[in-house]
Design a protein around this motif. Sequence first.
Motif, short mmCIF file in Angstrom:
data_model
loop_
_atom_site.label_atom_id
_atom_site.label_comp_id
_atom_site.label_asym_id
_atom_site.label_seq_id
_atom_site.Cartn_x
_atom_site.Cartn_y
_atom_site.Cartn_z
N CYS A 270 1.03 -1.24 0.20
CA CYS A 270 -0.18 0.04 -0.08
C CYS A 270 0.83 1.20 0.20
CB CYS A 270 -0.95 0.12 1.18
SG CYS A 270 -2.10 -1.31 1.15
N PRO A 272 1.04 5.50 0.80
CA PRO A 272 0.55 6.51 1.92
C PRO A 272 -0.32 7.62 1.12
CG PRO A 272 2.76 6.71 1.76
CD PRO A 272 2.79 5.66 0.91
N ARG A 277 -3.06 8.56 4.78
CA ARG A 277 -1.84 9.03 5.44
C ARG A 277 -1.97 9.37 6.95
NH1 ARG A 277 0.23 13.41 1.36
NH2 ARG A 277 -0.39 11.71 -0.01
N ARG A 355 -0.09 -0.48 9.64
CA ARG A 355 -1.17 -0.14 10.48
C ARG A 355 -2.35 -1.04 10.18
NH1 ARG A 355 -2.65 5.18 8.11
NH2 ARG A 355 -1.12 5.14 6.64
N TYR A 359 2.41 -0.26 4.81
CA TYR A 359 2.31 1.07 3.92
C TYR A 359 3.97 1.18 3.47
CZ TYR A 359 -2.47 1.70 4.71
OH TYR A 359 -3.77 1.79 4.43
N GLU A 361 6.46 3.61 3.24
CA GLU A 361 6.75 5.22 3.57
C GLU A 361 8.10 5.79 3.04
OE1 GLU A 361 4.69 7.04 5.13
OE2 GLU A 361 3.43 5.42 6.11
N SER A 383 5.33 9.59 0.55
CA SER A 383 4.13 10.44 0.54
C SER A 383 4.27 11.81 -0.24
CB SER A 383 3.61 10.90 2.07
OG SER A 383 4.63 11.59 2.83
#
Length: 395
Positions: A270, A272, A277, A355, A359, A361, A383
Motif C-alpha cells: 500500500c 500512503p 496518510r 497499520r 504501507y 513510507e 508521501s
Amino acid sequence: MISTQRSLGFLLIAALLQRTVYAQQNCRNPNQNAGLCISLYDCPSLLNVLQQISLTSDERLFLRDSQCENGFGRRPFVCCTRDTNYANRQTTTTTTTTGRSVEVGTTTTTTTRRPTNREGGQSGGSLLPRAPACGPNSFLDRVYNGNDTALDDFVWMALLDYRSRDGQRHLNCGGSLINNRYILTAAHCVTGAIETEVGQLYRVRLGEYDLNKEVDCVKGVCNKPVLEVGFEEVIVHPQYDANGRDRHHDIALIRLNTPVELNEYIQPVCLPLASVRAAINNKELLVVSGWGRTLLTRQSNIKQRLDVPVADPNYCAEKFATRRINVISSQLCAGGEFSRDSCDGDSGGPLMRYRDAWYLEGVVSFGNRCGLEGWPGVYTRVSEYIDWIEGAIRA
C-alpha cells in the motif's frame, strides 16, 4: 469391553470434530448468501477481484466485509461464494457524454468515463490498490534467524537484475510492487553511475526469498518458483540529478512488460495516499528489508528485515550538513544505531510501517557508509511523491 468403549470414544470424538468443521466452514457473505469460510487464495471469485489492476471502492469494501474467522487454509479467510460485489447496491455517478441519467426501477444509474492521464490511460489514482488489496501481513511463523524474514513477509519486494557489458548478471538494487504493472524504486538504481559500475537493468525478480534456492521451503511450507519479468519503460523523477550529492527526488518507476499474476507470495504494497496518510513521529519504529550487506557477508542470501527508529529531521539535516549534503523535507531519516542500518544492495528497497496493512513510507536512498553510530540512513519520503506517481502510471 475396553476395546469397544475406546472405539465408541473415538467415534464420538470424530463426530464432534466433524460438527466443529462444518460450524467453522459455514458463513454468510456481505450479501447474506451462504458460503464457506476458506483461504482467500482458495476462493477464485474473490481472488480474481483482488488481482484486478484497479478496484472500485465497493469492491474494496466487499473484500473487507467478506473476511471471516476460523476458516481453512492460509489466512486471510473469506466467506467464499460466487459473489464479487454487493448485490442491489444503489450507485450514482455522473456522465461525461450526454449528462443524462437513466431511471431503472428505483435505482438511478448513469454511464461514466474515468478520467484519463496524459497518455490516455486510466488515471493513476484508480490504479493504486487500497487495503485490503495491498500490504498483507505475514501469516507464517517468523524465522528470525538473526534478522531473517518469514517466507511470506513483504511479498511486494522486488530484486533488480542487471547485465554487465561482459554479459554477467548481477542482483543489486531492490524495489516494491505497487500494482500488478509497476515497481517503485530509487532513481539511482536505474540511471547514472549504476549503469557503468554494475550494468544495464535487465529484469525484475519477484517472489524471491532465498537467493540460493529455486523454490524456498521453511518448516514444510514452500513458495512458488521465482518470477522473472522484463520491463518496457523506466520513469525517473524529472527533478532527479544523477550527479548531485544530495540525492533529492531519488525515486523512479519501472513499468513491467506484462501484468503480474498475483498470488500469496506476490502482492502489492500500500502507498500512503492522501486519504489514508498519517504523520510519522520521531523515534517511531519503521521496518526496512532487503538482501543487502550484513556484518558477516557482502550480500545476504535470505531476505532480511530490521526495525529502525525515525530520526529527528533537524538532527539529520545538521549531521549531513557536515558532509555538505542538504537533507530536505521530501527525505526521511531513520536508523543511526551501530550496526543496524540498510546497506549496499538495499538501495531502492522499502522502508515500511504497519497499520491496517503495510504501507511504503520510504525508498532506500543513501547514508554515510553503513551502520555508523549517530548517522541515520536517508530515504525518499514516498508521501511527497504520490501526485507524481499517480500522474506517471497508466493501465
